[in-house]
Each structure stands twice: as C-alpha cells, then as structure tokens.
Design an enzyme around this catalytic site. Structure first.
Site, mmCIF file in Angstrom:
data_model
loop_
_atom_site.group_PDB
_atom_site.id
_atom_site.type_symbol
_atom_site.label_atom_id
_atom_site.label_comp_id
_atom_site.label_asym_id
_atom_site.label_seq_id
_atom_site.Cartn_x
_atom_site.Cartn_y
_atom_site.Cartn_z
ATOM 1 N N ASP A 26 127.767 195.863 115.334
ATOM 2 C CA ASP A 26 128.077 197.268 115.083
ATOM 3 C C ASP A 26 126.888 198.143 115.475
ATOM 4 O O ASP A 26 125.726 197.709 115.377
ATOM 5 C CB ASP A 26 128.389 197.497 113.598
ATOM 6 N N GLU A 48 128.883 189.661 115.555
ATOM 7 C CA GLU A 48 128.406 189.912 114.191
ATOM 8 C C GLU A 48 129.453 189.567 113.135
ATOM 9 O O GLU A 48 129.189 188.811 112.206
ATOM 10 C CB GLU A 48 128.005 191.384 114.040
ATOM 11 N N TYR A 97 124.657 172.873 90.968
ATOM 12 C CA TYR A 97 125.637 172.396 89.993
ATOM 13 C C TYR A 97 125.175 171.166 89.210
ATOM 14 O O TYR A 97 125.870 170.742 88.289
ATOM 15 C CB TYR A 97 126.978 172.123 90.682
#
Length: 396
Positions: free
Chosen positions: A277, A224, A138
C-alpha cells in the site's frame, strides 16, 4: 525439468533480464554475498555448550554469594544499530547491554522465565526434537501470561547465544503463502509444487530443511496483503506473467516468510519486488523484507534481501494515474509519526527515490491502498499496472 511456458513472449522480460544482470554485477563487485543457501547454522553441541556456560556462570555467581544476572544486548536502541547497504540493519559489535537481574523486583520474574525456557531449549537440542513458540507457551500459559512474553524471551536468548532460532530447535508457525513456478522437497521428503492455481501453498515452518529448489522464474513478487494476493491468484496473474513466484506474509511478515524470500534470493538471484500500500505501514513492511528490523538486527545476515525493489503502489502513481481524491485516505497522526520515523532511518540516505516518494506522501497528507486502482477497472492491477511496471522497469 523446466516449467511449461505459459506467460508472455521472451521480449517482455528484456528489462527484467537486464536488471538481473545489474544485480549480479553488483554482487560480483561487492564480493560480500554469503554462499548459496545462507549462513551456517550452529551445531547442537555448540548450542548445548553455550547454554552450559551460561548455567556455569550462574553457579559461579551463587558460589560467590552474588545475585546471578543475564547480560543481553539492547535490541531497542538505534545507538546499537549500524547500516550496511549490502546487509541492512545489524547490531554493532560492541553495543550497550542490559542486565536481567535475579535479585531485582523488576526483572526477577523475567530472569526465572529465561532460565525456564533455556532448560526447555536444552532438552529440545539434546533430544534432537523441535517445538514451536506456541508449544512452549502452552507448556505453562498461566506462568508466561501471553505469547508475546515467550516470543521476546526466545529472541533475547537467540541474541544472547548468538545463534539463530532454528539452532535453538524452535520453529515459528508460518502464516505466509507462496504460489508460482517453484518446486522443492521438504525435510521429511514431501514434494511440493507451488504452480499457481486457485490456491497457494503455505510457507514451510522449516525453511532451512527444504532442498532441491527448482524454478525458472524471472522475478519474485512480494505482496503485502493477503486480500491482494488472493485477488492476483483469482486473476490468474502467475500464469499470465509466467514464469514468476508470488509470496505474501499477510502483513508484517513472520520469520519463515522472510527466511524463504532470503533463501530464494541466495539460491537463484532473480529480481525481487514488493507490492505494498502507498502508506507508511506498507513502506515499513517493505523495509523489513529489504533491510530488516531493529529487534531482529542480530540475525540480519539470515533475513534481509537488500536487492529488493519497490514496484508499487508508489505515491507518485496516484497522481500519474489520476486516482480520484475520494479513493485516497488522509494520513492519521500515527501515520505521520511513522513516516517521520522512516525518513530518519539510516537507509533512506542511500534511497533518494524512496525519499522523494515519501515526501510526496508527506506533502499530500494522503495515503492509498492498492485497491484504490479498482476505480480504473476491477482487474487493472493484474492486467495493466503490474505488467507495465515489470515490462518497462517502473520500480525504484
């Protein structure tokens, strides 16, 4: 002061305690573990001297009427990566490099941006102040174009100077969360207690600055996804299986979450497990925590925890638990490419059980999210699956 016991009886942790003993024995045999607290940070004077040397080389090139260039190790080629089971993926000492030339239309802009960020880093280090990558972006968002440009340049500079990002006085914004039996003091003196309640504590943005870490946790569980992490919080998992620590990087982990996992391992050497997963993306995330990534391989010693074990969700669990087919998801072409890529990586050779699980996934052409276990019961994950895995050693 110890944490008040709230979890299962001591006998529950017998297999975990034996696993910890085997991890400690492996460390003693290897003799390659860094001292508690991790590797040394480069001093401010060393960083300033390194930047001054680079600028001196640019001035020398200009004096010779030569176009200056930055030479940066190539972090996107497997040829430059070696694998060590005790460290993970790391760059070879004599790797191929690439030139960022000031007189090339393709790289002139990047050369200028590296120079600009180097000058900003020099001022930060010289004044002993810190900035986030977002702060740097920025300062001139139009010039940089997007945040990814800044992130990549900072990694290039860190690699070029052979120092950690923290030594450059650049902090990352943390997205990870932590809960459980852990207390510590932040650099500014703030006392933090992560004892599990309905909410978790944000992972600090200055991991190297935290001190006086206290825990009696028997294990660390890396989750996760944030949704699964929040579900375990709601189910009071940390207290039911106390003492333990639970962490999530909310998907692909940010640098601070990885640094925190590494610091916990270096400080306490308690078993660390992953709950991801049963899909190629989840396996990739687990590999990042355990062995690191190719792009950050130059910082492997600060970031990897090869002692991490895969607790679940295993592809073999899906058949064992009779998860119905309508709870499974077909692998996409992109999934299959990711799975093939992971199977070709050097660390899979020393993980035959991982390979077997990935081959089960490849043969079935199916994947599953952790939420697939809810077909058994809404709290099956926290009430049955995880306790049984931890009690009977169901990890690989």
């Amino acid at each position: 002061m110890a944490f008040a016991p709230m979890g299962p009886e001591a006998s529950f942790f017998e297999v975990l305690d034996r696993h910890r003993e085997s991890l400690l024995a492996a460390l003693r045999r290897g003799g390659r573990e860094p001292p508690s607290g991790g590797s040394r940070l480069a001093s401010s004077s060393e960083v300033l001297a390194s930047i001054e040397n680079i600028i001196q080389d640019i001035i020398t090139s200009l004096a010779r009427n030569e176009a200056p260039a930055f030479t940066i190790d190539n972090r996107s080629s497997w040829e430059n990566i070696k694998f060590e089971d005790s460290v993970g993926l790391q760059m070879v000492s004599h790797c191929t490099t690439r030139k960022i030339k000031s007189d090339s239309p393709k790289s002139a802009q990047k050369f200028a941006l590296i120079l600009k960020i180097l000058s900003m880093i020099y001022k930060l280090v010289q004044s002993n102040t810190y900035a986030t990558k977002r702060d740097i972006y920025y300062t001139d968002s139009q010039l940089f174009g997007n945040q990814t440009v800044v992130d990549n340049i900072i990694n290039d500079i860190s690699c070029m100077l052979k120092v950690s990002r923290r030594s450059l006085h650049i902090l990352s914004t943390s997205k990870g969360l932590i809960a459980g039996n852990l207390r510590y003091i932040e650099e500014d003196g703030t006392k933090v207690n992560c004892t599990c309640g309905a909410t978790a504590v944000a992972v600090p943005s200055n991991i190297q600055g935290i001190r006086n870490l206290v825990t009696d946790a028997k294990f660390v569980l890396i989750v996760e996804k944030d949704a699964t992490f929040q579900r375990l919080l709601d189910d009071n998992f940390c207290n039911k299986l106390s003492p333990c620590i639970m962490i999530t990087g909310k998907g692909v982990p940010d640098l601070n979450t990885r640094l925190l996992v590494k610091k916990l391992w270096d400080t306490f050497h308690v078993p660390v497990f992953t709950l991801v997963d049963a899909d190629p993306h989840g396996i990739e995330i687990m590999c990042i925590y355990k062995y690191g990534s190719m792009s950050m391989s130059f910082e492997a010693h600060h970031l990897t925890v090869p002692a991490i074990r895969w607790l679940g969700l295993l592809p073999s669990d899906l058949k064992r638990l009779n998860v119905p087919k309508d709870s499974l998801i077909p692998l996409t072409k992109r999934d299959q490419m990711k799975l093939d890529s992971i199977l070709r990586r050097p660390y899979v050779t020393c993980q035959p059980f991982w390979r077997k699980e990935m081959e089960i996934m490849a043969d079935s052409k199916m994947k599953a999210e952790i939420q697939a276990l809810t077909f058994l019961s809404s709290d099956y994950l926290s009430r049955v699956y995880l306790p049984n895995k931890l009690k009977f050693g169901g990890w690989i």
